[in-house]
Design an enzyme around this catalytic site. Structure first.
Site, PDB file in Angstrom:
ATOM      1  CD  GLU A  49      -2.637   1.183   2.637  1.00  0.00           C
ATOM      2  OE1 GLU A  49      -3.693   1.837   2.663  1.00  0.00           O
ATOM      3  OE2 GLU A  49      -2.197   0.561   3.622  1.00  0.00           O
ATOM      4  CE  LYS A 122      -7.487   1.292   3.779  1.00  0.00           C
ATOM      5  NZ  LYS A 122      -6.184   1.748   4.341  1.00  0.00           N
ATOM      6  CB  CYS A 166      -4.421  -1.446   4.429  1.00  0.00           C
ATOM      7  SG  CYS A 166      -3.468  -1.312   5.965  1.00  0.00           S
TER       8      CYS A 166
END
Length: 307
Positions: A49, A122, A166
């Site tokens: 990331e 995300k 993440c």
């Protein structure tokens, strides 16, 4: 042109690196390791990331928005050219400037010819001490997926990739929705680490939780997982904390959670493994979780709280 049938085996690589305040320096490190992975035979390469910059979310600073780029933009064009030159599918990470005031933490999947196969923005955005991501990132939506749910796999020449990012890795719902949509592998580019003032026992518990939850997604969905994380200690620009020591431990595991490759907590590392696509199907025949799901009884999962 019709794609040739996919072979049973897929050679994959995950890159664990330390990042620099200078984008070109960080990207040069990424490129060197990508080239090494391709030379070793990797067909799919996954970066961590926000690999082009330091993890800037330790503080809230409006000047940081200058790091954001459109897609296409300089970083995506560089990664695109690299994917095309090496003939690999490449998963990169970009701080995306979508429009004035709308920025995303975006994973970009590049095909072997350099075209963009898909984006994943995300969805779960944290806001914790040292991880002030809500200040910078708008949650993802379905805009790049033909109006479908944001948790939509990306079709590529090496298979259907369930790309998440993440903080998404803590949510079983995200992994399950990707699996239900036909993902063949779950991918979690990550930037996570320790508060350097935490005692070793707490640090060990946090790391073990991070590894365990992702291996659990592999087991519960009978899918391989690729989880590259960064390494190195990055200072808090505000000076209000001692910074974050990113704990590495990138790993690749198979569809029963078995480790295929795992890095340490401090080294720049290129992880390589080969996954067999047929294993997910064979495991689902003897562990038929999907057959036995009680979808008639799960309605309350859409509520914030069950009263």
């Amino acid at each position: 042109m019709t794609q040739p049938p996919l072979s049973a085996d897929l050679a994959i690589a995950a890159i664990q690196q330390q990042c620099s305040v200078d984008k070109d320096t960080s990207l040069a490190t990424s490129e060197r390791l990508i080239r090494q992975a391709a030379a070793d035979g990797a067909q799919l390469v996954v970066l961590q990331e926000l690999h082009a910059t330091l993890y800037f979310c330790q503080t809230e600073d409006t000047s940081v928005f200058e790091l954001a780029e459109p897609i296409p933009g300089p970083t995506s064009r560089r990664l695109s050219a690299l994917a095309a030159e090496l003939g690999i599918v490449l998963v990169g990470s970009i701080f995306e400037r979508r429009m004035n005031g709308v920025y995303h933490n975006t994973a970009v999947v590049f095909e072997r010819d350099g075209t963009i196969a898909g984006l994943y923005r995300k969805m779960h955005i944290p806001d914790d001490p040292g991880f002030y991501e809500k200040f910078y990132f708008t949650p993802g939506d379905a805009s790049f997926n033909d109006g479908r749910n944001g948790f939509t796999p990306i079709d590529t020449s090496v298979g259907r990739l369930g790309v998440l990012v993440c903080w998404d890795q803590w949510y079983p719902e995200a992994a399950r929705l990707m699996a239900l949509a036909g993902a063949e592998v779950l991918i979690y580019p990550t930037a996570i680490g320790w508060d350097v003032t935490d005692d070793p026992e707490e640090q060990a518990r946090q790391l073990d939780a991070w590894v365990t939850v992702q291996r659990g997604h592999a087991v519960a969905n009978n899918l391989p997982v690729i989880a590259p994380n960064r390494v190195g200690t990055e200072p808090d620009p505000s000076g209000s904390s001692d910074g974050i020591r990113f704990w590495g431990n990138s790993f690749i595991c198979g569809p029963q959670g078995e480790f295929l490759a795992r890095a340490d907590d401090h080294s720049e590392t290129l992880l390589s493994a080969t996954i067999n696509r047929s294993r997910s199907e064979s495991i689902r025949r003897i562990w038929p979780y999907f057959r036995d799901r009680r979808i008639d009884a799960y309605g309350d999962i859409l509520k914030r709280v069950r009263d």
